[in-house]
Write a protein that holds these residues in place. Structure first.
Motif, PDB file in Angstrom:
ATOM      1  N   TYR A  27      51.582  13.522  85.575  1.00 39.54           N
ATOM      2  CA  TYR A  27      51.521  14.342  86.788  1.00 39.54           C
ATOM      3  C   TYR A  27      50.823  15.642  86.429  1.00 39.54           C
ATOM      4  O   TYR A  27      51.053  16.197  85.348  1.00 39.54           O
ATOM      5  N   SER A  77      49.388  19.538  88.060  1.00 34.67           N
ATOM      6  CA  SER A  77      49.371  20.488  89.179  1.00 34.67           C
ATOM      7  C   SER A  77      47.983  21.086  89.343  1.00 34.67           C
ATOM      8  O   SER A  77      47.250  21.291  88.381  1.00 34.67           O
ATOM      9  N   ARG A 112      46.760  24.510  90.798  1.00 29.72           N
ATOM     10  CA  ARG A 112      47.242  25.768  91.358  1.00 29.72           C
ATOM     11  C   ARG A 112      46.345  26.254  92.484  1.00 29.72           C
ATOM     12  O   ARG A 112      46.780  27.008  93.329  1.00 29.72           O
ATOM     13  N   VAL A 164      50.690  18.743  93.488  1.00 31.30           N
ATOM     14  CA  VAL A 164      50.914  18.006  92.250  1.00 31.30           C
ATOM     15  C   VAL A 164      50.400  16.598  92.476  1.00 31.30           C
ATOM     16  O   VAL A 164      50.711  15.965  93.495  1.00 31.30           O
ATOM     17  N   TYR A 165      49.573  16.123  91.547  1.00 28.28           N
ATOM     18  CA  TYR A 165      48.983  14.789  91.623  1.00 28.28           C
ATOM     19  C   TYR A 165      49.644  13.851  90.628  1.00 28.28           C
ATOM     20  O   TYR A 165      49.994  14.263  89.518  1.00 28.28           O
ATOM     21  N   ARG A 166      49.755  12.601  91.017  1.00 25.76           N
ATOM     22  CA  ARG A 166      50.147  11.538  90.090  1.00 25.76           C
ATOM     23  C   ARG A 166      48.851  10.880  89.635  1.00 25.76           C
ATOM     24  O   ARG A 166      48.007  10.496  90.452  1.00 25.76           O
ATOM     25  N   PRO A 209      51.401  26.224  91.962  1.00 24.47           N
ATOM     26  CA  PRO A 209      52.194  25.491  90.979  1.00 24.47           C
ATOM     27  C   PRO A 209      51.575  25.563  89.586  1.00 24.47           C
ATOM     28  O   PRO A 209      50.440  25.170  89.385  1.00 24.47           O
ATOM     29  N   LEU A 243      55.443  22.503  85.151  1.00 28.02           N
ATOM     30  CA  LEU A 243      56.023  21.203  85.512  1.00 28.02           C
ATOM     31  C   LEU A 243      56.929  20.721  84.393  1.00 28.02           C
ATOM     32  O   LEU A 243      56.602  20.874  83.218  1.00 28.02           O
ATOM     33  N   VAL A 272      58.985  22.136  89.661  1.00 30.77           N
ATOM     34  CA  VAL A 272      57.674  22.771  89.729  1.00 30.77           C
ATOM     35  C   VAL A 272      57.878  24.264  89.920  1.00 30.77           C
ATOM     36  O   VAL A 272      58.576  24.681  90.853  1.00 30.77           O
TER      37      VAL A 272
END
Length: 175
Positions: free
Chosen positions: A38, A40, A42, A47-49, A66, A69, A79
């Protein structure tokens, strides 16, 4: 800033390869208990998977800035929003504000202890900054005020907290 490659993967033999592209201003990464990466952004507050092929799927959004993590063993993602909110995100991606702390000038640094408490460092322009311990129900206490701009946190299985700092002004205390 948009860059041609957002994430590189470095293999055990040292070979560097392009892994994922398209995430603007990636800042923090964490591996979930089930092994997914995951990341982030900002800039986007997202937040990406990251999938096995390197493609990025939005997992959670509206997270401010963000920049910290960490996963709890149960799959809960915490987060840190540089503006002062620590968000809790369950495995289904539902975002809930968890606690509010003073804002950071740079980023939040997070670690999970063996008792599932969350440790948080939020560097400021002060000579020494606080490191917080947040219980699973959101109770906050200060565990240290001795470190100048703590930049990274890690907690081992015995409960010892490790802290990297930018500068030091004080005595080491047992956390």
């Amino acid at each position: 800033q948009a860059v041609p490659v957002s994430i590189f993967r470095v293999r055990p033999n040292g070979a560097r390869e392009t892994y994922s592209s398209g995430i603007v201003n990636p800042t923090s990464m964490a591996i979930s208990p089930d092994g997914h990466l995951y990341v982030s952004s900002r800039f986007e507050g997202v937040v990406y998977r990251i999938e096995a092929d390197g493609s990025a799927t939005p997992y959670a959004s509206d997270l401010g800035v963000p920049c910290g993590l960490v996963f709890a063993p149960d799959g809960t993602l915490f987060v840190g929003d540089r503006g002062g909110t620590i968000f809790r995100i369950g495995p289904a991606g539902r975002v809930v504000p968890f606690v509010t702390l003073p804002p950071s000038v740079v980023a939040y640094h997070l670690a999970i202890g063996p008792d599932d408490d969350l440790f948080v460092a939020a560097p400021t322009f002060d000579t020494c900054d606080r490191i917080y311990r947040v219980g699973r129900l959101g109770e906050v206490r200060v565990v240290s005020t001795e470190f100048g701009r703590p930049q990274g946190l890690a907690c081992d299985a015995a409960g010892d907290l490790y802290v990297t700092i930018w500068f030091f002004d004080g005595l080491v205390e047992h956390l």
